[in-house]
Design an enzyme around this catalytic site. Structure first.
Site, PDB file in Angstrom:
ATOM      1  CG  ASP A 124      -1.865  -1.214   1.205  1.00 38.80           C
ATOM      2  OD1 ASP A 124      -2.217  -1.686   0.116  1.00 38.80           O
ATOM      3  OD2 ASP A 124      -2.199  -1.708   2.298  1.00 38.80           O
ATOM      4  CE  LYS A 140       2.346  -2.571  -4.296  1.00 38.34           C
ATOM      5  NZ  LYS A 140       2.035  -2.137  -2.923  1.00 38.34           N
ATOM      6  N   GLY A 149      -4.573  -4.514  -3.739  1.00 38.92           N
ATOM      7  CA  GLY A 149      -5.557  -3.477  -4.052  1.00 38.92           C
ATOM      8  C   GLY A 149      -4.763  -2.259  -4.471  1.00 38.92           C
ATOM      9  CG  HIS A 150      -1.979  -2.335  -6.974  1.00 37.01           C
ATOM     10  ND1 HIS A 150      -1.089  -2.934  -7.817  1.00 37.01           N
ATOM     11  CD2 HIS A 150      -1.704  -2.838  -5.741  1.00 37.01           C
ATOM     12  CE1 HIS A 150      -0.300  -3.753  -7.126  1.00 37.01           C
ATOM     13  NE2 HIS A 150      -0.672  -3.718  -5.859  1.00 37.01           N
ATOM     14  CD  GLN A 170       0.690  -8.990  -2.370  1.00 44.25           C
ATOM     15  OE1 GLN A 170       1.372  -9.662  -3.118  1.00 44.25           O
ATOM     16  NE2 GLN A 170      -0.556  -8.698  -2.654  1.00 44.25           N
ATOM     17  N   PRO A 211      -8.707  -1.096   8.859  1.00 40.37           N
ATOM     18  CG  PRO A 211      -9.121  -0.629  11.111  1.00 40.37           C
ATOM     19  CD  PRO A 211      -9.576  -1.496   9.979  1.00 40.37           C
TER      20      PRO A 211
END
Ligand code: GDP
Ligand code: IMO
Ligand code: MG
Length: 432
Positions: free
Chosen positions: A13, A16, A40-41, A224, A303
Site C-alpha cells: 500500500d 504502487k 488493491g492498487h 504487496q 484500518p
C-alpha cells in the site's frame, strides 16, 4: 524510459498503483508478476477511483498492453467481476489484457482453507485477506495446483480436481469439521469460467519477450511489499509469494538481464495491514495519521496500522531489491504535523543495529531510535516543482535520501497523476 520493476519497499500500500499508472503513460506494456487479488492498487483519474486487484495498473491507458504473468494466482470469479466493473466505466480491457496460461487458479476451497487455517491459528493469526492466496501457492509448490490452461480442458480438470478433493475434503471433514466440496459444482462452474476467460489466455512470456525484442518499454508491477515477501519478510507474517524485484523474472519468464532498473515505492511514513512486527507503530495518536492518510485497506477495508518513517527497513529494501531510485509517496499527508520522527536505527538488547533482524523472535525486543525533524504547515498537494516545496519538506526528503542512500526521482503529493513532482535529475522518464 528503461524497463522498470516497480516494487513496494515497505509492507504494501505504498501507492504502487498511482505510480505505475503514471509511468504507464510512457510504457508499452505492464505485467503483474506475483500475488493475486489480495492486492488493491488504487488509481484516481479526475476524481474517479479505480481499485485494481488482478488487472495491471496500466489498463487505464488505452494503448498499453496489460499482462498477468505466470507468477500471479488468479481467482477467475474476482477477475471477471473486475473486468466487468472496468468495462462498465468505459475502460478497454478486452483489447489490451492477456493472462498467462501457466498462472495458477484460486478455487473456492482455497478461500475456505485460508479462513479455516486462520481460525485454527487462534491468537496468532496472520490476518490474511482471506482471498485464498496461501493455499493456492501451497498447491502450486506441492505440485497439485490447477493452472489457467487446465480450465480449458474439462477432462484433465476433472481428474486433477478428483485427486485434490480427496485430500482436501478429508481435511475439511476430519480436521476442520466443515462441509466438504462437491466436484460437480466446481467442475461446471470453473469450466464455464474458463470459457469466459479463454479469449484472454496466452503465452505471456512469448508476448513480453517479443515486445522487448522489438525495443518496447515494459513495466513489471509488484504487488504487496518487500517485508511481506515469503523469504525476506517478517515471516510468518507475510504473503505467500516473492514480492521483491527478483520475483519479476520468475513471475514473467523474462531473464534478469532484461529487467534493467528497479524503482522502490516508499511511503513517507509506514503502514501495515494485518498482524506482525511494525517497529515504528504509533502507540498514541495512530488514528490521527490514519485519518490524514485515509489508511484503510483497498481490498478488505481494514484500518491500516500506522507508524513513522522507518529508514532501517527501507535501507534493507534497497539491498534486497537493488533499487537505484525511489518514488516517495503521500508526502502531502504529513503537512501540519509539528514534529516528524524518522527511525534511523534500532536498539536490541542494548546494542545498536542498523538492519531488521531476520529472526522474528528478536523483533519484539526492538527499541526504535528516532531523529526528530521539524514539520511544515503548508498544504503541498498543489505543488509541482521541487523548488516550491517548503524548506522543512525539502529537509525531510533529503534526509530520507541520505539515510537510505538512494535518490528520489518522483515525489507524490496527492492521488491524481498531476500531483507528482518529477525531480530534475530523474532518469526514469528520459527516453531510451
Ligand atoms: P498500492 O497497493 O501500493 O497500490 O497502494 P493503495 O492503492 O492500496 O494505497 C495507496 C492509497 O493512497 C490510495 O488510496 C491512493 O489513491 C492514495 N495515494 C497514492 N499516492 C498518494 C499521495 O501522494 N498522496 C495522497 N494523499 N494519497 C495518495
Ligand atoms: P498491495 O498490493 C498490504 C497482507 C495481509 C496479511 C498478509 C498475508 O495492495 O500492496 P495474504 O492474503 O496475502 O495471505 O495475507 O499480507 N497483504 C497486504 N497488505 N497490501 C497488500 O497488497 C497486501 N496483500 C496482502 O494483510 O497481513
Ligand atoms: Mg494496496
Amino acid at each position: 524510459m528503461p524497463n522498470l520493476v516497480v516494487v513496494g519497499a515497505q509492507w504494501g500500500d505504498e501507492g504502487k498503483g498511482k505510480i505505475i499508472d503514471l509511468l504507464a503513460g510512457g510504457a508499452d506494456a505492464v505485467i503483474r508478476y506475483q500475488g493475486g487479488n489480495n492486492a488493491g492498487h488504487t488509481v484516481v483519474i479526475d476524481d474517479k477511483k479505480h481499485i485494481l486487484h488482478l488487472v495491471p495498473s496500466g489498463i487505464l491507458h488505452p494503448g498499453v498492453t496489460c499482462l498477468i504473468g505466470n507468477g500471479v494466482v488468479i481467482d477467475p470469479v474476482s477477475l471477471l467481476s473486475e473486468i466487468e466493473v472496468l468495462e462498465a466505466s468505459g475502460v478497454q480491457v478486452r483489447e489490451n489484457l492477456k493472462i498467462s496460461e501457466l498462472a495458477h487458479v484460486t478455487l473456492p476451497y482455497h478461500c475456505a482453507l485460508d479462513q479455516a487455517y486462520e481460525a485454527k491459528r487462534g491468537k496468532v493469526k496472520i490476518e490474511t485477506t482471506h482471498r485464498g492466496i496461501g493455499p493456492t501457492y501451497k498447491d502450486k509448490f506441492g505440485r497439485t495446483g490447477i493452472r489457467m490452461a487446465d480450465l480449458m480442458d474439462p477432462d484433465g480438470l476433472e481428474s486433477r480436481l478428483e485427486q485434490n478433493l480427496e485430500e482436501i475434503n478429508f481435511m475439511f471433514k476430519n480436521y476442520f469439521a466443515l462441509p466438504p466440496f462437491q466436484i460437480r459444482e466446481i467442475l461446471v462452474q470453473y469450466t464455464n469460467l474458463g470459457q469466459r476467460l479463454s479469449g484472454y489466455i496466452a503465452d505471456t512470456t512469448e508476448i513480453v519477450n517479443s515486445m522487448l525484442d522489438a525495443g518496447n518499454m515494459v513495466l513489471f508491477e509488484g504487488a504487496q511489499g518487500t517485508f511481506l515477501d515469503i523469504d525476506f519478510g517478517t515471516y510468518p507474517f507475510v504473503t505467500a509469494s516473492h514480492t521483491i524485484a527478483g520475483g519479476a523474472s520468475t513471475g514473467t519468464g523474462v531473464g534478469p538481464t532484461r529487467l534493467e532498473k528497479v524503482l522502490g515505492i516508499v511511503k513517507a511514513y509506514t503502514t501495515r495491514v494485518g498482524a506482525g512486527p511494525l517497529p515504528t507503530e504509533l502507540k498514541d495518536n495512530e488514528e490521527d495519521l490514519r485519518k490524514r492518510g485515509k489508511e484503510y485497506g483497498a481490498t478488505t477495508g481494514r484500518p491500516r496500522r500506522c507508524g513513522w518513517f522507518d529508514a532501517v527497513i527501507v535501507r534493507r529494501a534497497k539491498l534486497i531489491n537493488g533499487f537505484e531510485s525511489m518514488a516517495l509517496t503521500k508526502l502531502d499527508v504529513l503537512s501540519g504535523i509539528e514534529k516528524l520522527p524518522i527511525c534511523t536505527a534500532y536498539k536490541i538488547n542494548h546494542e545498536i543495529v542498523k538492519t531488521i533482524p531476520a529472526a522474528l523472535r528478536k523483533t519484539d525486543k526492538i527499541e526504535t531510535i528516532y531523529e526528530i525533524l521539524p514539520g511544515w504547515k503548508e498544504d503541498i498537494s498543489g505543488i509541482s516543482k521541487y523548488k516550491d516545496l517548503p524548506d522543512n519538506t525539502k529537509k525531510y526528503v533529503k534526509r530520507i535520501e541520505e539515510l537510505v542512500g538512494v535518490k528520489i526521482s518522483l515525489i507524490s503529493v496527492g492521488e491524481e497523476r498531476k500531483q507528482t513532482i518529477h525531480m530534475d535529475d530523474c532518469n526514469l522518464i528520459a527516453s531510451r
